[in-house]
Design a protein around this motif. Structure first.
Motif, mmCIF file in Angstrom:
data_model
loop_
_atom_site.group_PDB
_atom_site.id
_atom_site.type_symbol
_atom_site.label_atom_id
_atom_site.label_comp_id
_atom_site.label_asym_id
_atom_site.label_seq_id
_atom_site.Cartn_x
_atom_site.Cartn_y
_atom_site.Cartn_z
ATOM 1 N N LEU A 60 0.809 -1.100 0.010
ATOM 2 C CA LEU A 60 -0.146 -0.026 0.014
ATOM 3 C C LEU A 60 0.997 1.183 0.029
ATOM 4 C CD1 LEU A 60 -2.252 -1.043 2.523
ATOM 5 C CD2 LEU A 60 -2.525 -1.575 0.326
ATOM 6 N N LEU A 61 0.655 2.276 -0.997
ATOM 7 C CA LEU A 61 1.643 3.522 -1.201
ATOM 8 C C LEU A 61 0.761 4.575 -0.856
ATOM 9 C CD1 LEU A 61 2.955 2.754 -4.715
ATOM 10 C CD2 LEU A 61 4.108 2.162 -2.488
ATOM 11 N N GLY A 62 1.609 5.603 -0.105
ATOM 12 C CA GLY A 62 1.124 6.820 0.017
ATOM 13 C C GLY A 62 2.248 7.636 0.260
ATOM 14 N N GLN A 63 2.209 8.903 0.244
ATOM 15 C CA GLN A 63 3.238 9.973 0.701
ATOM 16 C C GLN A 63 3.227 9.940 2.065
ATOM 17 O OE1 GLN A 63 1.557 11.327 -2.279
ATOM 18 N NE2 GLN A 63 3.632 10.929 -3.562
ATOM 19 N N ASN A 64 2.009 9.659 2.910
ATOM 20 C CA ASN A 64 2.413 9.432 4.327
ATOM 21 C C ASN A 64 1.014 8.451 4.575
ATOM 22 O OD1 ASN A 64 2.482 10.062 6.916
ATOM 23 N ND2 ASN A 64 1.282 11.923 7.110
ATOM 24 N N VAL A 65 1.240 7.273 4.130
ATOM 25 C CA VAL A 65 0.270 6.382 4.080
ATOM 26 C C VAL A 65 -0.388 6.156 5.439
ATOM 27 C CG1 VAL A 65 2.022 4.133 4.363
ATOM 28 C CG2 VAL A 65 -0.114 3.950 2.862
ATOM 29 N N ASN A 66 0.439 6.140 6.546
ATOM 30 C CA ASN A 66 -0.296 5.914 7.660
ATOM 31 C C ASN A 66 -1.226 6.826 8.402
ATOM 32 O OD1 ASN A 66 2.045 7.261 8.580
ATOM 33 N ND2 ASN A 66 2.639 6.069 10.439
ATOM 34 N N ALA A 67 -1.220 8.091 7.659
ATOM 35 C CA ALA A 67 -2.271 9.050 7.907
ATOM 36 C C ALA A 67 -3.505 8.883 6.871
ATOM 37 C CB ALA A 67 -1.693 10.434 7.487
ATOM 38 N N GLY A 88 -15.076 4.702 4.749
ATOM 39 C CA GLY A 88 -15.694 3.297 5.043
ATOM 40 C C GLY A 88 -17.185 2.900 4.297
ATOM 41 N N ARG A 89 -17.724 1.809 4.343
ATOM 42 C CA ARG A 89 -19.137 1.535 3.816
ATOM 43 C C ARG A 89 -20.174 2.397 4.468
ATOM 44 N NH1 ARG A 89 -16.913 -3.365 4.315
ATOM 45 N NH2 ARG A 89 -16.153 -4.338 2.297
ATOM 46 N N ASP A 90 -19.845 2.511 5.586
ATOM 47 C CA ASP A 90 -20.836 3.346 6.548
ATOM 48 C C ASP A 90 -20.502 4.901 6.606
ATOM 49 O OD1 ASP A 90 -18.567 3.577 7.844
ATOM 50 O OD2 ASP A 90 -19.271 2.786 9.921
ATOM 51 N N GLY A 91 -19.859 5.401 5.724
ATOM 52 C CA GLY A 91 -19.567 6.870 5.700
ATOM 53 C C GLY A 91 -18.427 7.238 6.519
ATOM 54 N N ARG A 92 -18.055 6.636 7.501
ATOM 55 C CA ARG A 92 -17.031 6.937 8.619
ATOM 56 C C ARG A 92 -15.764 6.942 8.028
ATOM 57 N NH1 ARG A 92 -18.602 3.172 12.891
ATOM 58 N NH2 ARG A 92 -16.573 4.073 13.972
ATOM 59 N N SER A 93 -14.581 7.814 8.531
ATOM 60 C CA SER A 93 -13.394 7.571 8.306
ATOM 61 C C SER A 93 -12.796 6.281 8.698
ATOM 62 C CB SER A 93 -12.739 8.692 8.782
ATOM 63 O OG SER A 93 -11.304 8.630 8.493
ATOM 64 N N ARG A 94 -11.897 5.654 8.288
ATOM 65 C CA ARG A 94 -11.358 4.425 8.573
ATOM 66 C C ARG A 94 -9.840 4.576 8.629
ATOM 67 N NH1 ARG A 94 -15.200 2.927 10.662
ATOM 68 N NH2 ARG A 94 -16.725 1.466 10.022
ATOM 69 N N SER A 95 -8.958 4.009 9.411
ATOM 70 C CA SER A 95 -7.803 4.188 9.585
ATOM 71 C C SER A 95 -6.958 3.019 8.751
ATOM 72 C CB SER A 95 -7.218 3.848 11.135
ATOM 73 O OG SER A 95 -7.422 2.424 11.360
ATOM 74 N N LEU A 96 -5.612 3.316 8.705
ATOM 75 C CA LEU A 96 -4.721 2.344 7.810
ATOM 76 C C LEU A 96 -4.830 1.056 8.344
ATOM 77 C CD1 LEU A 96 -2.799 1.933 5.442
ATOM 78 C CD2 LEU A 96 -0.857 2.455 7.043
ATOM 79 N N ALA A 97 -4.934 0.789 9.696
ATOM 80 C CA ALA A 97 -5.109 -0.408 10.328
ATOM 81 C C ALA A 97 -6.514 -1.134 10.286
ATOM 82 C CB ALA A 97 -4.956 -0.446 11.843
ATOM 83 N N ASP A 98 -7.535 -0.414 9.915
ATOM 84 C CA ASP A 98 -8.722 -0.676 9.515
ATOM 85 C C ASP A 98 -8.800 -1.467 7.876
ATOM 86 O OD1 ASP A 98 -9.996 -0.173 11.999
ATOM 87 O OD2 ASP A 98 -10.558 1.899 11.029
#
Length: 440
Positions: free
Chosen positions: A200-207, A212-222
């Motif tokens: 998984l790639l990102g300039q700051n991937v753990n941010a 998510g499916r319910d419209g809520r924000s999900r973390s990288l761990a999720d």
């Protein structure tokens, strides 16, 4: 039926550019292009550029100058510049190199087909916008064939950290995360095409904070735990991370998720709190070390990788020694280290430079320490059993080459199996930058 046109892409820089080049090729596939590795056969040349290294723009202009003969021999040849130098330089590229037909920034490459249509009429095309639409969803894909067993997947772009030395916030923009479902859909597609490991790639991937499916924000761990459920996906990695975004759930995932590999790239840049503050890194050496401590408590065998900049403005020998002390405490299995070089437009660009000879000497000393640590860790692997994902045939008969769970390159002998197999391997030798083993 129209004749298929040939596209040559040269990629510079990070893994995200590798991923972007793949998606650009797919976008142009929808416009009737197929990729070629022979530049002389190309109907279009695309340079996917990186702005991180010193004199990046000048290197691009130099490369473009080498295409003059190709353009003279084939007047219909189209030349484009993409990526971060394109974003930073924009119209300056066309002004300095009038033979360039197309300039596209990293957030607009989904518009390549329409830009290509425009330049076919003799016009030039320039797009360095930060569009609102999702470029990943708007790409026209060509038919997708079999893939190598390891692949990159961009899940987050941009950065809000504004480190004093870095151009990323200006070339890639603010942090944006892709929705969980879209990442899962692309991951399943990759697995269907033979991929067994995804980074998984990102300039700051753990941010990462995708919807998510319910419209809520999900973390990288999720997201990692959702990918854990994808059948056929055996390995998950991520890069690049910021120490301030190593949240509890992500640290816990390293100890609990069997598919998340025991390798973490966590840049610190310096071991001096004074320099870290000048860099606007927003963490201290001590807070970084405590994060490492927590990660190792969750996953004791994890292999750590880092980034270091030496010779940053105002760095003294004492500051540099603090960096060496931190490296000795962490014991890195791998690291990327660079001598500071000015990036126009960044805050650090206005500051007085460290003497170049002194900076070079520090870099040499740091790299010698890192190299010794890397060798020590590689040597400690001899006699151990690891799992190797076979990626290609080796140079010797009956040999395959792949990556261990610790991201070591491993040459596996004893008729190990086929590309895509994950095989238990006993390490028998530590080589310069790789390991040798035999299938158990």
């Amino acid at each position: 039926m129209s004749e298929t046109k040939k596209l040559f892409i040269k990629t510079y820089g990070c893994q995200m550019n590798v991923y972007d080049s793949e998606r650009m090729a797919e976008a142009m596939g929808g416009a009737g292009y197929e990729t070629t590795t022979a530049i002389e056969d190309a109907d279009m040349i695309l340079l996917n550029t990186c702005h991180i290294r010193e004199k990046a723009a000048e290197k691009v202009y130099s490369e473009l100058g080498r295409f003059k003969g190709l353009k003279e021999a084939k007047p219909d040849l189209k030349i484009g510049v993409a990526g971060c130098v394109a974003q930073a330089e924009g119209e300056e590229i066309v002004r300095r190199q009038p033979m360039v037909d197309l300039v596209v920034g990293p957030q607009a490459y989904h518009r390549l087909p329409e830009m290509e249509e425009k330049i076919r009429t003799g016009a030039r095309a320039l797009d360095t916008d930060f569009p609102e639409e999702d470029k990943f969803e708007l790409l026209k894909s060509r038919p997708k064939g079999k893939r190598a067993p390891a692949a990159f997947l961009t899940v987050q772009e941009g950065c809000d950290k504004f480190c004093a030395f870095c151009v990323v916030p200006y070339t890639r923009g603010a942090e944006v995360s892709r929705p969980v479902d879209r990442v899962l859909s692309e991951a399943r597609d990759l697995v269907d095409r033979g991929v067994r490991e995804i980074t998984l790639l990102g300039q700051n991937v753990n941010a990462y904070h995708g919807e998510g499916r319910d419209g809520r924000s999900r973390s990288l761990a999720d997201l990692v735990w959702e990918l854990d459920k994808v059948e056929g996906l055996e390995r998950i990695r991520f890069t690049t991370s910021h120490p301030n975004d190593m949240q509890d759930d992500l640290i816990a995932a390293h100890g609990e998720c069997k598919k998340l590999m025991p390798y973490l790239h966590l840049p610190v840049q310096s071991g001096s709190d004074k320099i870290l503050k000048r860099m606007n890194r927003s963490h201290t050496a001590e807070s970084y070390l405590r994060v490492i401590e927590r990660i190792r408590a969750a996953r004791p065998d994890i292999l750590l990788s880092g980034d270091f900049i030496v010779g940053f403005p105002e760095e003294t020998e004492e500051d540099f020694q603090a960096t060496l002390d931190l490296i000795k405490e962490v014991k890195y299995g791998q690291a990327y280290s660079f001598k500071y070089s000015t990036r126009p437009g960044t805050p650090a660009a206005e500051r007085p430079l460290v003497d170049d000879a002194e900076a070079s000497d520090r870099l040499q000393r740091l790299q010698a320490l890192i190299t010794q640590q890397q060798r020590d860790i590689q040597n400690s692997m001899v006699g151990r059993e690891v799992s190797v994902l076979l990626e290609k045939t080796g140079r010797l008969e009956g040999q395959m080459v792949g990556k261990s769970e610790y991201l070591h390159a491993v040459h596996v002998g004893g008729n190990p199996g086929a590309v895509g197999d994950i095989v238990r391997t006993r390490i028998v030798e530590s080589l310069t930058n790789s390991l040798a083993g035999v299938r158990i």
